[in-house]
Design a protein around this motif. Sequence first.
Motif, mmCIF file in Angstrom:
data_model
loop_
_atom_site.group_PDB
_atom_site.id
_atom_site.type_symbol
_atom_site.label_atom_id
_atom_site.label_comp_id
_atom_site.label_asym_id
_atom_site.label_seq_id
_atom_site.Cartn_x
_atom_site.Cartn_y
_atom_site.Cartn_z
ATOM 1 N N PRO A 91 -26.406 -35.175 -24.127
ATOM 2 C CA PRO A 91 -27.514 -35.867 -24.389
ATOM 3 C C PRO A 91 -27.571 -37.187 -23.757
ATOM 4 O O PRO A 91 -26.625 -37.488 -23.036
ATOM 5 N N CYS A 92 -28.513 -37.882 -23.652
ATOM 6 C CA CYS A 92 -29.044 -39.065 -22.735
ATOM 7 C C CYS A 92 -27.793 -40.274 -23.293
ATOM 8 O O CYS A 92 -27.608 -40.506 -24.526
ATOM 9 N N LEU A 93 -27.410 -40.958 -22.317
ATOM 10 C CA LEU A 93 -26.457 -42.026 -22.324
ATOM 11 C C LEU A 93 -27.426 -43.316 -22.468
ATOM 12 O O LEU A 93 -26.876 -44.346 -22.552
ATOM 13 N N TRP A 94 -28.726 -43.248 -22.074
ATOM 14 C CA TRP A 94 -29.830 -44.421 -22.218
ATOM 15 C C TRP A 94 -29.175 -45.527 -21.453
ATOM 16 O O TRP A 94 -29.071 -46.826 -21.881
ATOM 17 N N ALA A 95 -28.588 -45.413 -20.533
ATOM 18 C CA ALA A 95 -28.119 -46.350 -19.450
ATOM 19 C C ALA A 95 -28.588 -46.505 -18.059
ATOM 20 O O ALA A 95 -28.263 -47.456 -17.390
ATOM 21 N N THR A 96 -28.984 -45.273 -17.436
ATOM 22 C CA THR A 96 -29.092 -45.235 -16.173
ATOM 23 C C THR A 96 -30.518 -44.524 -15.685
ATOM 24 O O THR A 96 -31.107 -43.833 -16.286
ATOM 25 N N PRO A 97 -30.895 -44.840 -14.477
ATOM 26 C CA PRO A 97 -32.355 -44.702 -14.206
ATOM 27 C C PRO A 97 -32.619 -43.276 -13.820
ATOM 28 O O PRO A 97 -31.863 -42.734 -13.124
ATOM 29 N N PRO B 276 -25.842 -41.015 -7.917
ATOM 30 C CA PRO B 276 -25.176 -42.496 -8.115
ATOM 31 C C PRO B 276 -25.639 -42.871 -9.329
ATOM 32 O O PRO B 276 -25.934 -44.131 -9.378
ATOM 33 N N MET B 277 -25.378 -42.099 -10.644
ATOM 34 C CA MET B 277 -25.773 -42.614 -11.782
ATOM 35 C C MET B 277 -25.285 -44.408 -12.057
ATOM 36 O O MET B 277 -26.272 -44.900 -12.413
ATOM 37 N N PHE B 278 -24.074 -44.771 -11.859
ATOM 38 C CA PHE B 278 -23.711 -45.860 -12.483
ATOM 39 C C PHE B 278 -23.579 -46.867 -11.111
ATOM 40 O O PHE B 278 -22.837 -47.984 -11.610
ATOM 41 N N ALA C 13 -35.001 -45.164 -22.805
ATOM 42 C CA ALA C 13 -35.272 -43.926 -22.346
ATOM 43 C C ALA C 13 -35.440 -43.916 -20.738
ATOM 44 O O ALA C 13 -35.862 -42.876 -20.223
ATOM 45 N N ASP C 14 -35.628 -44.952 -19.988
ATOM 46 C CA ASP C 14 -36.062 -44.920 -18.602
ATOM 47 C C ASP C 14 -37.332 -44.362 -18.549
ATOM 48 O O ASP C 14 -37.495 -43.599 -17.342
ATOM 49 N N GLY C 15 -38.155 -44.701 -19.047
ATOM 50 C CA GLY C 15 -39.553 -44.097 -19.171
ATOM 51 C C GLY C 15 -40.483 -44.639 -20.505
ATOM 52 O O GLY C 15 -39.626 -45.370 -20.975
#
Length: 600
Positions: free
Chosen positions: A245-251, A54-56, A380-382
Amino acid sequence: MPFVAATEQKDSYDVIVVGSGAGGGQTAYTLCLDGAKVLMLEAGRNYVPESETPMFHTPDMAPLAGVGTPDKPFGFYDATVDGGWQVPGEPYVRVTEDKAGRFDWWRARMLGGRTNHWGRISLRNGPYDFKPYSRDGLGFDWPITYDDVAPYYDKVELLVGVYGSNEGMENTPNSSSGCLLPPPAPLVSDLLIRQRAKGLGIPLIPGHRAVLTQPLDFRRSPARLHPGNPTAQKLVAEAMRSRAPCLWATPCGRGCAVRANYQSTTVHLPPALASGNLDITTDAMVHEITLGQDGRANGVNFVDRTTGKQRHAATRVVVLAASACESVRILLNSKSARFPDGLANSSGKVGRYLMDTVGSGVGGQVPLLESLPPLNEDAADGHQLYTPWWLYKEQLAGKLGFARGYHIELGGGRRMPGFSTAAGLEWLTGGSYGAKFKEEVRRYYGSFVYFDGRGEMIPNEHSYCEIDPQVKDKWGIPVLRFHWQWSDHELRQAAHMQRTFGNIIEAMGGKVRGGVITDGAQAIAPGGFIIHEVGGAIMGSDPKSSVTNHWSQTWDVPNLFITDGAVFASNADKNPTLTIMALAWRASDHILARMRRKEL
Ligand SMILES: Cc1cc2nc3c(=O)[nH]c(=O)nc-3n(C[C@H](O)[C@H](O)[C@H](O)COP(=O)(O)OP(=O)(O)OC[C@H]3O[C@@H](n4cnc5c(N)ncnc54)[C@H](O)[C@@H]3O)c2cc1C
Ligand code: SF4
């Protein structure tokens, strides 16, 4: 047909791999891409990140706005299914509930195991970390050196995609050229921490996480990973191209449907399945390794959880990668006339020297970070920056009062607000309501920083697991009983973490929330709580004092290998998963070489 029911398996396989997490995924990948016919048995259910993540989803779409509950301690959207601190019907026993002697065991019962939601922090052990006994006379040396593992660290980084940088710091190895992806930019809070920590002599450098900051190099990396194997190169290139590549938006803890971070399910298993050499049976709870007349493993017994029936699968080689403690449990439950105390346990060391990471944290509030203009800081959620252990010289000089070091993981910034964003502000506001409360939420949002220490635990005689004589799980399989004890080294280290973090927050002009804890026994997280459990079947150079040799091959049963964290002879402050994968690749290469020579 890659996903097979228990009734559809082939008569025999080259290798059975038990478990599908970091260790099992890497093992199956390496073996299958080199042509071995592999059966992977996974106790949990199938899990498809591409359709199940459930990314978004926003917090308001979840029960209780998505906050953690006893069933879902990491929040409603956490990727873990059918797992957690307790797994229904699959208990474990602790000899005490006291914090000092307690071991908490986190399990993820699903395809991909804990790799679906892990923190993705991917640090290499350094040269000292493989020879700790030689440095300070405590614990054990590994029978291998950093140089033995370095080529495999390179391979894993190239394959899974790890961001970071080479800083040349003591015992913090550089990667070979082209292995690391560029690190993301630091947050505002990171920059302030770096500036103020520098004044205290504490360095901050880019963190290393298994997240794609740019597409993988699918043109060049496959040839570096699989020289002379065009089929593997083609499969890996295709798999790399399928990852965005990463979207920089989701946990990241929810998993990643676009395959931008490392999960066994999105990185290791797709090319292994595409090779046509991998069969996976999910819902297959392995509980025993079977032996032939020759004393070699010839298969495994498992419970088909869909029917509750006992099944057997046959093989030339068995690889355990069920996670450190589960692999120990399978060995101890595999009793026979030849091995009355459990398989591969002639040393009596199976279950012994269980280790976790020393953990302690401090949070604070920093006025300089209040009321900043709104910016996209999802990042980067980290962590973007971290501090490797920096006090080697002081420690060698005996100035610290404890052995072994810790690194610092940072928290801060302004993530997607959730239910708890505005909670617990009373310690700053004294309690407020209505318009004033909203104003204060805006003021304080993003002004908090967190420091988590992750430190080395030295293996000891009092931290171990064994089979409980009475308790069985719902399948009738005897369960583990845990014993746990920290030494003064870990307790003093935890107290040192607290003082250090308090000093940094003060140097930022901030306030420590709840105060610094000076008693290490109070400051330290319970055993298992950091979820970095390793050991239990340690590798060594002497069959009397270790369970496997330097190839992760059990001394007693030559066609039985262990490729999870059970083989760790020490638990450096570096988070263990990158090393699990590097050692799994190394062991798998060895299995392939010996199978080619018909020695297995
Ligand atoms: C919240 C969290 C954050 C973490 N963050 C980090 C981090 O940032 N960096 C890091 O290095 N590590 C981190 N870890 C730890 C990391 O997840 C583990 O080190 C890693 O997943 C271990 O890999 P493994 O293959 O040994 O075990 P797992 O990933 O747990 O996989 C084991 C698999 O075996 C299966 N299995 C178990 N028993 C049986 C059986 N009897 N029969 C068949 N199958 C079985 C399980 O269902 C599971 O799928 C974190 C873990 C958690 C939970
Ligand atoms: S932050 Fe990036 S890596 Fe993490 S889940 Fe989102 S897209 Fe995937």
